[in-house]
Design a protein around this motif. Structure first.
Motif, mmCIF file in Angstrom:
data_model
loop_
_atom_site.group_PDB
_atom_site.id
_atom_site.type_symbol
_atom_site.label_atom_id
_atom_site.label_comp_id
_atom_site.label_asym_id
_atom_site.label_seq_id
_atom_site.Cartn_x
_atom_site.Cartn_y
_atom_site.Cartn_z
ATOM 1 N N GLN A 210 0.828 -1.207 0.000
ATOM 2 C CA GLN A 210 0.000 0.000 0.000
ATOM 3 C C GLN A 210 0.864 1.259 0.000
ATOM 4 O OE1 GLN A 210 -2.595 -0.353 3.392
ATOM 5 N NE2 GLN A 210 -3.503 -2.264 2.646
ATOM 6 N N ARG A 211 1.916 1.252 0.805
ATOM 7 C CA ARG A 211 2.808 2.416 0.861
ATOM 8 C C ARG A 211 3.514 2.635 -0.469
ATOM 9 N NH1 ARG A 211 5.345 1.069 6.865
ATOM 10 N NH2 ARG A 211 3.677 2.087 8.087
ATOM 11 N N HIS A 212 3.979 1.552 -1.085
ATOM 12 C CA HIS A 212 4.639 1.667 -2.389
ATOM 13 C C HIS A 212 3.655 2.195 -3.424
ATOM 14 C CE1 HIS A 212 7.032 0.764 -5.912
ATOM 15 N NE2 HIS A 212 6.029 0.052 -6.397
ATOM 16 N N TRP A 213 2.456 1.627 -3.434
ATOM 17 C CA TRP A 213 1.444 2.052 -4.387
ATOM 18 C C TRP A 213 1.179 3.547 -4.259
ATOM 19 C CZ3 TRP A 213 -1.522 -0.508 -8.137
ATOM 20 C CH2 TRP A 213 -2.599 0.226 -8.646
ATOM 21 N N LEU A 214 0.954 4.004 -3.039
ATOM 22 C CA LEU A 214 0.609 5.406 -2.820
ATOM 23 C C LEU A 214 1.758 6.328 -3.207
ATOM 24 C CD1 LEU A 214 -1.785 7.038 -1.879
ATOM 25 C CD2 LEU A 214 -0.886 6.957 0.451
ATOM 26 N N ALA A 215 2.989 5.903 -2.932
ATOM 27 C CA ALA A 215 4.156 6.731 -3.282
ATOM 28 C C ALA A 215 4.237 6.923 -4.793
ATOM 29 C CB ALA A 215 5.430 6.094 -2.747
ATOM 30 N N VAL A 216 4.080 5.833 -5.544
ATOM 31 C CA VAL A 216 4.137 5.931 -7.013
ATOM 32 C C VAL A 216 2.922 6.684 -7.536
ATOM 33 C CG1 VAL A 216 4.187 4.642 -9.180
ATOM 34 C CG2 VAL A 216 5.479 3.805 -7.200
ATOM 35 N N GLU B 119 0.998 8.980 -6.153
ATOM 36 C CA GLU B 119 1.049 10.425 -5.905
ATOM 37 C C GLU B 119 2.069 11.108 -6.813
ATOM 38 O OE1 GLU B 119 1.803 10.599 -1.729
ATOM 39 O OE2 GLU B 119 -0.351 10.648 -1.223
ATOM 40 N N THR B 120 3.216 10.464 -7.029
ATOM 41 C CA THR B 120 4.243 11.035 -7.905
ATOM 42 C C THR B 120 3.737 11.130 -9.336
ATOM 43 O OG1 THR B 120 6.026 10.170 -6.527
ATOM 44 C CG2 THR B 120 6.585 10.753 -8.791
ATOM 45 N N GLU B 121 3.084 10.077 -9.813
ATOM 46 C CA GLU B 121 2.577 10.062 -11.181
ATOM 47 C C GLU B 121 1.384 10.992 -11.357
ATOM 48 O OE1 GLU B 121 4.032 8.238 -13.927
ATOM 49 O OE2 GLU B 121 5.533 8.561 -12.357
ATOM 50 N N PHE B 122 0.589 11.136 -10.322
ATOM 51 C CA PHE B 122 -0.522 12.090 -10.325
ATOM 52 C C PHE B 122 0.008 13.514 -10.496
ATOM 53 C CE2 PHE B 122 -3.002 15.073 -7.643
ATOM 54 C CZ PHE B 122 -4.203 15.066 -8.322
ATOM 55 N N GLU B 123 1.020 13.849 -9.733
ATOM 56 C CA GLU B 123 1.613 15.180 -9.829
ATOM 57 C C GLU B 123 2.238 15.410 -11.202
ATOM 58 O OE1 GLU B 123 4.266 15.174 -6.542
ATOM 59 O OE2 GLU B 123 2.648 15.294 -5.035
ATOM 60 N N HIS B 124 2.826 14.346 -11.768
ATOM 61 C CA HIS B 124 3.412 14.442 -13.106
ATOM 62 C C HIS B 124 2.337 14.755 -14.140
ATOM 63 C CE1 HIS B 124 6.074 13.847 -16.439
ATOM 64 N NE2 HIS B 124 5.455 12.746 -16.863
ATOM 65 N N LEU B 125 1.205 14.052 -14.066
ATOM 66 C CA LEU B 125 0.104 14.329 -14.984
ATOM 67 C C LEU B 125 -0.352 15.778 -14.849
ATOM 68 C CD1 LEU B 125 -2.123 13.461 -17.022
ATOM 69 C CD2 LEU B 125 -3.539 12.923 -15.018
ATOM 70 N N CYS B 126 -0.511 16.244 -13.624
ATOM 71 C CA CYS B 126 -0.981 17.618 -13.400
ATOM 72 C C CYS B 126 -0.010 18.641 -13.997
ATOM 73 C CB CYS B 126 -1.190 17.875 -11.907
ATOM 74 S SG CYS B 126 -2.530 16.897 -11.183
ATOM 75 N N ARG B 127 1.290 18.372 -13.913
ATOM 76 C CA ARG B 127 2.265 19.282 -14.514
ATOM 77 C C ARG B 127 2.136 19.289 -16.038
ATOM 78 N NH1 ARG B 127 5.674 17.088 -10.468
ATOM 79 N NH2 ARG B 127 6.608 15.637 -11.967
ATOM 80 N N LEU B 128 1.963 18.113 -16.630
ATOM 81 C CA LEU B 128 1.791 18.034 -18.079
ATOM 82 C C LEU B 128 0.549 18.807 -18.521
ATOM 83 C CD1 LEU B 128 2.595 14.253 -18.751
ATOM 84 C CD2 LEU B 128 4.079 16.220 -19.191
ATOM 85 N N VAL B 129 -0.528 18.657 -17.778
ATOM 86 C CA VAL B 129 -1.774 19.347 -18.108
ATOM 87 C C VAL B 129 -1.591 20.858 -17.969
ATOM 88 C CG1 VAL B 129 -4.177 19.694 -17.415
ATOM 89 C CG2 VAL B 129 -3.239 17.376 -17.531
ATOM 90 N N ASP B 130 -0.912 21.291 -16.910
ATOM 91 C CA ASP B 130 -0.670 22.721 -16.694
ATOM 92 C C ASP B 130 0.134 23.331 -17.841
ATOM 93 O OD1 ASP B 130 -2.070 22.724 -14.337
ATOM 94 O OD2 ASP B 130 -0.301 22.541 -13.048
ATOM 95 N N ARG B 131 1.000 22.528 -18.443
ATOM 96 C CA ARG B 131 1.817 23.014 -19.564
ATOM 97 C C ARG B 131 1.080 22.944 -20.890
ATOM 98 N NH1 ARG B 131 6.880 19.188 -17.857
ATOM 99 N NH2 ARG B 131 7.464 20.257 -15.914
ATOM 100 N N GLY B 132 -0.141 22.425 -20.859
ATOM 101 C CA GLY B 132 -0.919 22.328 -22.081
ATOM 102 C C GLY B 132 -0.485 21.210 -22.999
#
Length: 264
Positions: free
Chosen positions: A186-192, A194-207
């Motif tokens: 569960q800890r490993h899953w959440l760590a990955v 959250e990191t990948e979620f933030e990555h998606l949000c950055r890509l979206v913010d950049r258009g």
């Protein structure tokens, strides 16, 4: 002795279910043509998927709303896409928590309420292609499942999306973390996640164009659902753009669809 008897009874029950809900070849081939990503499965897995669909149809109750006709091709289309994510996980216990599947012809407009910090109630309308709630039913719109068009933009699949929510809620909470074997997992899953979620949000913010639908930026629960859509529908794009998320989903679903894309 008791275990062998129980297994024999279960095998007989399954055999009867497979006979009751046998999927005609014409309907199965139509389903594969309509949803070609199903063929990312190796041939042996497609045989298992077809069998699992029959068991799924025997254990669930479909309801058409406002006279919507539940043709065989429609219920098989839903079953095939719902069973794809659990192909290696098993129908039980993954989908034991619900029975009903409510089908609409088109997108549904639902009235919603929110309460702000001052306690004031606000109402608004929300268009829904599908919805999964804990304990069921699962609601789906046929026009959003199949419109006869090819994919455009990020992967979109309302059936996989809503059934990913079902898997997410298996532990009683919709938080983007499905049932996992232990706390370390569960800890490993959440760590990955959250990191990948933030990555998606950055890509979206950049258009930038993304493999995962930008709707995933709403929260981790939606991120898991739309990432699952991309994993099964356009796996090669997800693997290239967010390889860590792809590997995480491989570890959960026990499938590697990008490996078999050339078969489709």
């Amino acid at each position: 002795m008791f275990t062998r008897l129980r297994q024999a009874l279960e095998q007989r029950r399954e055999a009867r279910a497979l006979q009751r809900r046998a999927i005609p070849d014409a309907i199965w081939q139509l389903t594969l043509r309509r949803f070609p990503f199903l063929c990312f499965c190796p041939g042996a897995d497609l045989i298992v998927l077809r069998r699992m669909c029959s068991l799924f149809l025997d254990s669930k109750e479909f309801h058409g709303v406002d006279g919507f006709e539940l043709r065989n091709d429609i219920v098989v289309a839903v079953a095939a896409q719902a069973c794809l994510p659990i192909l290696k996980l098993g129908l039980s216990p993954c989908y034991d928590s619900f029975v009903g599947i409510v089908m609409h012809a088109d997108t549904v407009v639902a009235l919603r309420e929110t309460v702000d910090a001052s306690g004031v109630v606000h109402t608004y309308e929300e268009a829904l292609a599908g919805e999964a709630v804990e304990g069921g039913p699962v609601m789906l719109s046929w026009s959003d499942i199949y419109d006869g068009k090819g994919p455009a933009g990020p992967a979109y699949n309302v059936v996989i999306h809503e059934f990913a929510h079902v898997l997410d809620m298996q532990d009683g909470e919709a938080n983007g973390v499905p049932m996992l074997p232990n706390l370390q997992a569960q800890r490993h899953w959440l760590a990955v996640l959250e990191t990948e979620f933030e990555h998606l949000c950055r890509l979206v913010d950049r258009g930038m164009e993304t493999a995962i639908d930008p709707y995933g930026c709403v929260g981790l629960e939606e991120f898991f659902a739309v990432a699952s859509e991309a994993f099964f529908v356009t796996p090669w794009i997800l693997k290239e753009q967010q390889p860590a998320m792809y590997r995480l989903l491989v570890s959960y679903y026990l499938q590697d669809p990008a490996e078999h894309v050339h078969r489709a």
